[in-house]
Design a protein around this motif. Sequence first.
Motif, PDB file in Angstrom:
ATOM      1  N   UNK A  67      -6.277  -4.049   0.132  1.00 24.91           N
ATOM      2  CA  UNK A  67      -6.988  -3.705  -1.103  1.00 24.91           C
ATOM      3  C   UNK A  67      -6.223  -2.656  -1.880  1.00 24.91           C
ATOM      4  N   UNK A  68      -6.844  -1.499  -2.080  1.00 27.46           N
ATOM      5  CA  UNK A  68      -6.209  -0.396  -2.809  1.00 27.46           C
ATOM      6  C   UNK A  68      -5.710   0.700  -1.875  1.00 27.46           C
TER       7      UNK A  68
ATOM      8  N   UNK B  89       3.472  -2.384 -16.200  1.00 33.73           N
ATOM      9  CA  UNK B  89       3.147  -2.716 -17.591  1.00 33.73           C
ATOM     10  C   UNK B  89       3.688  -1.704 -18.588  1.00 33.73           C
ATOM     11  N   UNK B  90       3.749  -0.413 -18.202  1.00 29.41           N
ATOM     12  CA  UNK B  90       4.228   0.615 -19.128  1.00 29.41           C
ATOM     13  C   UNK B  90       5.654   1.059 -18.831  1.00 29.41           C
TER      14      UNK B  90
ATOM     15  N   UNK C  36      -0.911  -3.706 -10.277  1.00 29.39           N
ATOM     16  CA  UNK C  36       0.233  -3.764 -11.192  1.00 29.39           C
ATOM     17  C   UNK C  36       1.176  -2.574 -11.044  1.00 29.39           C
ATOM     18  N   UNK C  37       1.231  -2.014  -9.845  1.00 31.79           N
ATOM     19  CA  UNK C  37       2.080  -0.836  -9.619  1.00 31.79           C
ATOM     20  C   UNK C  37       2.896  -0.990  -8.349  1.00 31.79           C
ATOM     21  N   UNK C  38       4.023  -0.293  -8.330  1.00 31.62           N
ATOM     22  CA  UNK C  38       4.847  -0.173  -7.134  1.00 31.62           C
ATOM     23  C   UNK C  38       4.735   1.275  -6.677  1.00 31.62           C
ATOM     24  N   UNK C  39       4.395   1.473  -5.401  1.00 31.23           N
ATOM     25  CA  UNK C  39       4.266   2.813  -4.850  1.00 31.23           C
ATOM     26  C   UNK C  39       5.433   3.079  -3.904  1.00 31.23           C
ATOM     27  N   UNK C  40       6.034   4.261  -4.049  1.00 31.27           N
ATOM     28  CA  UNK C  40       7.114   4.715  -3.187  1.00 31.27           C
ATOM     29  C   UNK C  40       6.577   5.914  -2.417  1.00 31.27           C
ATOM     30  N   UNK C  41       6.618   5.826  -1.088  1.00 31.24           N
ATOM     31  CA  UNK C  41       5.984   6.827  -0.236  1.00 31.24           C
ATOM     32  C   UNK C  41       6.995   7.431   0.725  1.00 31.24           C
ATOM     33  N   UNK C  42       6.986   8.768   0.820  1.00 32.62           N
ATOM     34  CA  UNK C  42       7.840   9.457   1.776  1.00 32.62           C
ATOM     35  C   UNK C  42       9.310   9.219   1.523  1.00 32.62           C
ATOM     36  N   UNK C  43      10.096   9.337   2.590  1.00 31.54           N
ATOM     37  CA  UNK C  43      11.532   9.134   2.505  1.00 31.54           C
ATOM     38  C   UNK C  43      12.292  10.407   2.810  1.00 31.54           C
TER      39      UNK C  43
END
Length: 125
Positions: free
Chosen positions: A60-61, A37-38, A15-22
Motif C-alpha cells: 500500500x503506502x 508528475x512534477x 506516482x513517486x519514487x522513494x530513496x531510503x538510507x544509503x
Amino acid sequence: MATGRHRHSMVCVKDSVFVLGGYNFGTVSTVEEFKIQTNTWDMAGQLIHAVEGTSAAVHGERIFLFGGWKGFTEETTVIQCFDTSSTTCTVIGHLPSPQRHSRAITFKKRTYIVFTNWGNSFVQV
C-alpha cells in the motif's frame, strides 16, 4: 536529490519514487521522494536507524526495510516501516539474524526476503 548516496533502497509508491538510507561518507537516515508528475525531489522523512545495504518492499503506502548495515562492520536485524502518507518511521520487529544485502519482493500481498548470509538463527525459523 539533496543527499547523493549509494547502497540505498529505492521503491515506487503511487506516482513517486522513494530513496531510503544509503551511504555518503557515513550511513544516511534520510528518505527522499521524487515526484514523477512534477519532476521534483522533496525530503520525505527520516529513518529511525540509518542503514545501507538494506532491502525494501511496499505494501500500500508503507515501505518496509529489512536489516542492512549500520556501518561497515555492524549488521542489523531491525525491520523498519516508513509510512509515506504520514511520513513517519517505526520499528516493527527484527529479523532472526543480522542481515545485509538481502532482497525483498511483494507478491500477492506477501513479502518474501532472500538473504545473502545465512546465520544459524535464520535456519531455525
